[in-house]
Design a protein around this motif. Structure first.
Motif, PDB file in Angstrom:
ATOM      1  N   SER A  70       0.802  -1.230   0.000  1.00 21.29           N
ATOM      2  CA  SER A  70       0.000   0.000   0.000  1.00 21.29           C
ATOM      3  C   SER A  70       0.829   1.270   0.000  1.00 21.29           C
ATOM      4  CB  SER A  70      -0.952  -0.005   1.203  1.00 21.29           C
ATOM      5  OG  SER A  70      -0.212  -0.205   2.379  1.00 21.29           O
ATOM      6  N   ILE A  73       7.920   1.312  -1.682  1.00 21.47           N
ATOM      7  CA  ILE A  73       8.501   0.417  -2.691  1.00 21.47           C
ATOM      8  C   ILE A  73       7.483  -0.648  -3.125  1.00 21.47           C
ATOM      9  CG2 ILE A  73      10.347  -1.281  -3.060  1.00 21.47           C
ATOM     10  CD1 ILE A  73      12.085   0.386  -1.086  1.00 21.47           C
ATOM     11  N   ARG A  93      -1.379  -3.788   5.662  1.00 20.60           N
ATOM     12  CA  ARG A  93      -2.116  -3.684   6.920  1.00 20.60           C
ATOM     13  C   ARG A  93      -3.486  -3.010   6.767  1.00 20.60           C
ATOM     14  NH1 ARG A  93       1.766  -0.997  11.081  1.00 20.60           N
ATOM     15  NH2 ARG A  93       1.913   0.299   9.206  1.00 20.60           N
ATOM     16  N   THR A  94      -3.553  -1.987   5.876  1.00 23.17           N
ATOM     17  CA  THR A  94      -4.715  -1.095   5.891  1.00 23.17           C
ATOM     18  C   THR A  94      -5.673  -1.354   4.730  1.00 23.17           C
ATOM     19  OG1 THR A  94      -3.065   0.477   6.682  1.00 23.17           O
ATOM     20  CG2 THR A  94      -5.278   1.330   6.371  1.00 23.17           C
ATOM     21  N   LYS A  97      -6.651   1.643   2.281  1.00 18.89           N
ATOM     22  CA  LYS A  97      -5.558   2.037   1.380  1.00 18.89           C
ATOM     23  C   LYS A  97      -5.429   1.024   0.240  1.00 18.89           C
ATOM     24  CE  LYS A  97      -1.490   3.726   3.170  1.00 18.89           C
ATOM     25  NZ  LYS A  97      -0.379   3.730   4.155  1.00 18.89           N
ATOM     26  N   ASP A 119      -2.312  -7.364   9.918  1.00 20.13           N
ATOM     27  CA  ASP A 119      -1.139  -6.776  10.561  1.00 20.13           C
ATOM     28  C   ASP A 119      -0.085  -7.874  10.716  1.00 20.13           C
ATOM     29  OD1 ASP A 119       0.785  -5.732  12.191  1.00 20.13           O
ATOM     30  OD2 ASP A 119      -0.619  -4.828  13.623  1.00 20.13           O
ATOM     31  N   ALA A 120       0.974  -7.772   9.923  1.00 21.35           N
ATOM     32  CA  ALA A 120       1.984  -8.841   9.905  1.00 21.35           C
ATOM     33  C   ALA A 120       2.755  -8.941  11.215  1.00 21.35           C
ATOM     34  CB  ALA A 120       2.946  -8.606   8.740  1.00 21.35           C
ATOM     35  N   ASN A 146       8.015  -7.898   0.218  1.00 20.62           N
ATOM     36  CA  ASN A 146       8.508  -6.530   0.398  1.00 20.62           C
ATOM     37  C   ASN A 146       8.260  -5.991   1.800  1.00 20.62           C
ATOM     38  OD1 ASN A 146       9.040  -3.588  -0.580  1.00 20.62           O
ATOM     39  ND2 ASN A 146       6.952  -3.554   0.242  1.00 20.62           N
ATOM     40  N   TYR A 220      17.339  -4.754  13.061  1.00 22.34           N
ATOM     41  CA  TYR A 220      16.968  -4.681  11.634  1.00 22.34           C
ATOM     42  C   TYR A 220      18.070  -5.316  10.787  1.00 22.34           C
ATOM     43  CZ  TYR A 220      15.821  -2.513   7.098  1.00 22.34           C
ATOM     44  OH  TYR A 220      15.513  -2.290   5.774  1.00 22.34           O
ATOM     45  N   VAL A 253      16.119   4.572  -0.160  1.00 24.11           N
ATOM     46  CA  VAL A 253      15.141   4.940  -1.199  1.00 24.11           C
ATOM     47  C   VAL A 253      14.187   5.925  -0.507  1.00 24.11           C
ATOM     48  CG1 VAL A 253      13.251   4.057  -2.642  1.00 24.11           C
ATOM     49  CG2 VAL A 253      15.292   2.651  -2.275  1.00 24.11           C
ATOM     50  N   SER A 255      11.058   7.207   1.045  1.00 22.45           N
ATOM     51  CA  SER A 255       9.813   6.536   1.478  1.00 22.45           C
ATOM     52  C   SER A 255       9.491   6.944   2.909  1.00 22.45           C
ATOM     53  CB  SER A 255       9.951   5.006   1.420  1.00 22.45           C
ATOM     54  OG  SER A 255      10.655   4.539   2.546  1.00 22.45           O
TER      55      SER A 255
HETATM   56  N1  NAP Z   1      13.129   2.809   2.037  1.00 25.79           N
HETATM   57  C1  NAP Z   1      14.400   2.447   2.152  1.00 25.79           C
HETATM   58  O1  NAP Z   1      15.321   3.272   2.225  1.00 25.79           O
HETATM   59  C2  NAP Z   1      14.734   0.972   2.153  1.00 25.79           C
HETATM   60  C3  NAP Z   1      16.077   0.606   2.021  1.00 25.79           C
HETATM   61  C4  NAP Z   1      16.410  -0.746   2.012  1.00 25.79           C
HETATM   62  C5  NAP Z   1      15.424  -1.698   2.119  1.00 25.79           C
HETATM   63  N2  NAP Z   1      14.138  -1.314   2.271  1.00 25.79           N
HETATM   64  C6  NAP Z   1      13.121  -2.378   2.420  1.00 25.79           C
HETATM   65  O2  NAP Z   1      12.099  -2.197   1.464  1.00 25.79           O
HETATM   66  C7  NAP Z   1      10.866  -2.650   1.977  1.00 25.79           C
HETATM   67  C8  NAP Z   1       9.804  -1.581   1.791  1.00 25.79           C
HETATM   68  O3  NAP Z   1      10.201  -0.410   2.461  1.00 25.79           O
HETATM   69  P1  NAP Z   1       9.501   1.008   2.227  1.00 25.79           P
HETATM   70  O4  NAP Z   1      10.537   2.024   2.486  1.00 25.79           O
HETATM   71  O5  NAP Z   1       8.785   1.008   0.947  1.00 25.79           O
HETATM   72  O6  NAP Z   1       8.459   1.023   3.433  1.00 25.79           O
HETATM   73  P2  NAP Z   1       7.173   1.958   3.651  1.00 25.79           P
HETATM   74  O7  NAP Z   1       7.123   3.076   2.678  1.00 25.79           O
HETATM   75  O8  NAP Z   1       7.157   2.280   5.107  1.00 25.79           O
HETATM   76  O9  NAP Z   1       5.950   0.967   3.305  1.00 25.79           O
HETATM   77  C9  NAP Z   1       5.741  -0.141   4.101  1.00 25.79           C
HETATM   78  C10 NAP Z   1       4.601  -0.997   3.565  1.00 25.79           C
HETATM   79  O10 NAP Z   1       4.493  -2.146   4.399  1.00 25.79           O
HETATM   80  C11 NAP Z   1       3.230  -2.168   5.034  1.00 25.79           C
HETATM   81  N3  NAP Z   1       3.351  -2.534   6.432  1.00 25.79           N
HETATM   82  C12 NAP Z   1       4.093  -1.943   7.384  1.00 25.79           C
HETATM   83  N4  NAP Z   1       3.935  -2.559   8.554  1.00 25.79           N
HETATM   84  C13 NAP Z   1       3.045  -3.564   8.337  1.00 25.79           C
HETATM   85  C14 NAP Z   1       2.460  -4.541   9.153  1.00 25.79           C
HETATM   86  N5  NAP Z   1       2.716  -4.607  10.458  1.00 25.79           N
HETATM   87  N6  NAP Z   1       1.607  -5.416   8.598  1.00 25.79           N
HETATM   88  C15 NAP Z   1       1.298  -5.360   7.289  1.00 25.79           C
HETATM   89  N7  NAP Z   1       1.806  -4.444   6.458  1.00 25.79           N
HETATM   90  C16 NAP Z   1       2.679  -3.549   6.976  1.00 25.79           C
HETATM   91  C17 NAP Z   1       2.687  -0.750   4.950  1.00 25.79           C
HETATM   92  O11 NAP Z   1       1.285  -0.839   5.025  1.00 25.79           O
HETATM   93  P3  NAP Z   1       0.362   0.340   5.597  1.00 25.79           P
HETATM   94  O12 NAP Z   1       0.337   1.355   4.490  1.00 25.79           O
HETATM   95  O13 NAP Z   1      -0.946  -0.268   5.796  1.00 25.79           O
HETATM   96  O14 NAP Z   1       1.040   0.836   6.822  1.00 25.79           O
HETATM   97  C18 NAP Z   1       3.259  -0.306   3.595  1.00 25.79           C
HETATM   98  O15 NAP Z   1       2.458  -0.797   2.573  1.00 25.79           O
HETATM   99  C19 NAP Z   1      11.120  -3.036   3.427  1.00 25.79           C
HETATM  100  O16 NAP Z   1      11.317  -4.429   3.518  1.00 25.79           O
HETATM  101  C20 NAP Z   1      12.412  -2.318   3.760  1.00 25.79           C
HETATM  102  O17 NAP Z   1      13.137  -2.967   4.772  1.00 25.79           O
HETATM  103  C21 NAP Z   1      13.764  -0.008   2.276  1.00 25.79           C
END
Ligand code: NAP
Length: 346
Positions: A70, A73, A93-94, A97, A119-120, A146, A220, A253, A255
């Motif tokens: 939602s 990435i 989770r949502t 959305k 909710d994971a 993801n 992490y 990235v 986010s």
């Molecule tokens: N962004 C970076 O810089 C970066 C760098 C390296 C790796 N990563 C990896 O890339 C992946 C995605 O990261 P992102 O930056 O895109 O994250 P993000 O923008 O925070 O998005 C997280 C997504 O995961 C969902 N989510 C979060 N907690 C959850 C839960 N408890 N149960 C179910 N769904 C849940 C959120 O859903 P809701 O919208 O419902 O909250 C949202 O869709 C992650 O594995 C992260 O470790 C990210």
């Protein structure tokens, strides 16, 4: 004795000659490996064509499951897989959305969607059965693991709150494994039904936090490092069943998770990051030294390659530099939190 005389005394004796020849061979070997590795990196990143998702069932009525779909990435994975012609199961989770996103994707790309909200961090059996019920009759070929959580700010391990520690491990590790246990058998079934004319694909999101042991993000870091070993092991297991398994490594990235709003040379937005991840499936890009692993975004790829070819990811120096960086991020984050708290009081 001059350097010339010392060298001559070495070359005059048999053992000296063998040692010099050995050193020469080692030097030639290292230069050859480096040159091949660098050439492969450049080929992967800039020369070879993007991976054709028809081999994973695009435009053939097949389905992809994307977790954390939602936002950030994951949302981009959902959009770009739909654009390639895969139907998409959106998991996060949502519910609202996900529903808004599903409507947008369906009308834009004329594909089908399903949504599954849970909710994971709860690791309840009902989470996985809800997913299973939705996908059991769908010809799924792709899983994008993801969903992930990091620390809200860098924090010493001994001060990490219990909830944050539990959530990171449950979401990044336990839920990812259990979701894969639900989805992978269905991918295997789809591939077998098609007599391996389509392949399966399981991509999991790794991180530089897992590539480099990262002080102040220790939990992490450990969780993403776990995914590296697990994903590579699974890659070996599932290859004979026609399923490609790959860990995708990323530096920052823009986010909600990274709290970075503006993209830069080394920090792409999700759209550009995912474009490179999907284009580079099956290639190592910056992860030249690792099986079934890709560091696909070009700037991240050169960073990964550079660290690997110099100090190494597990070195004392890399650990120290990483520690200093995260200590200073923590100081700034705490100052910002104090400023915001003071503003709230006024
Ligand atoms: N962004 C970076 O810089 C970066 C760098 C390296 C790796 N990563 C990896 O890339 C992946 C995605 O990261 P992102 O930056 O895109 O994250 P993000 O923008 O925070 O998005 C997280 C997504 O995961 C969902 N989510 C979060 N907690 C959850 C839960 N408890 N149960 C179910 N769904 C849940 C959120 O859903 P809701 O919208 O419902 O909250 C949202 O869709 C992650 O594995 C992260 O470790 C990210």
């Amino acid at each position: 004795m001059s350097i010339y005389q010392s060298l001559q005394s070495v070359t005059d004796c048999k053992i000296g000659q063998i040692a010099l020849f050995g050193a020469l061979l080692v030097g030639v070997y290292k230069i050859t490996v480096f040159t091949l590795s660098l050439s492969s990196l450049v080929l992967d990143l800039f020369v070879l064509p993007a991976t054709d998702f028809k081999k994973y069932g695009a435009k053939k009525g097949k389905w992809a499951v994307v977790t954390g779909a939602s936002d950030g990435i994951g949302k981009e994975y959902a959009f770009q897989l739909a654009a390639k012609g895969l139907n998409v199961v959106l998991v996060s989770r949502t519910q609202d959305k996900l529903e808004i996103l599903a409507t947008e994707i369906e009308s834009k790309y004329k594909i089908e969607t399903r949504v599954v909200a849970f909710d994971a961090s709860t690791d309840e059996k009902s989470n996985y059965t809800a997913l299973e019920q939705v996908i059991t009759s769908l010809p799924v070929t792709v899983l994008i693991n993801n969903v992930g959580q990091s620390h809200s700010i860098p924090v010493p391990f001994l001060e990490t709150e219990e909830k944050e520690l539990n959530d990171i491990i449950t979401i990044n590790v336990t839920a990812t494994l259990k979701i894969t246990q639900v989805v992978a058998p269905i991918i295997a079934q789809t591939v077998a039904k098609e007599n391996k004319k389509v392949r399966g694909l399981i991509l999991s999101m790794g991180s530089f936090g897992g590539l480099l042991p990262t002080p102040y993000l220790a939990t992490y870091s450990g969780s993403k490092s776990f995914l590296q070993a697990w994903s590579s092991a699974l890659a070996g297991e599932l290859k004979p069943q026609g399923i490609d398994v790959e860990l995708v490594i990323s530096y920052l990235v823009t986010s909600a998770m990274s709290k970075i709003k503006h993209a830069s040379l080394a920090i792409p937005n999700p759209k550009n990051f995912v474009k490179s991840a999907l284009a580079g499936v099956g290639r190592r890009n910056g992860a030249q030294e690792r099986f079934a692993t890709s560091t696909p975004y070009w700037a991240h790829a050169f960073m990964h390659f550079g660290i690997d070819q110099t100090v190494g990811v597990y070195s004392k120096l890399a650990n120290k530099l990483n520690f200093d960086m995260h200590k200073s991020i923590r100081v700034r984050a705490l100052k910002k939190a104090a400023r915001l708290a003071a503003q709230k009081k006024d």
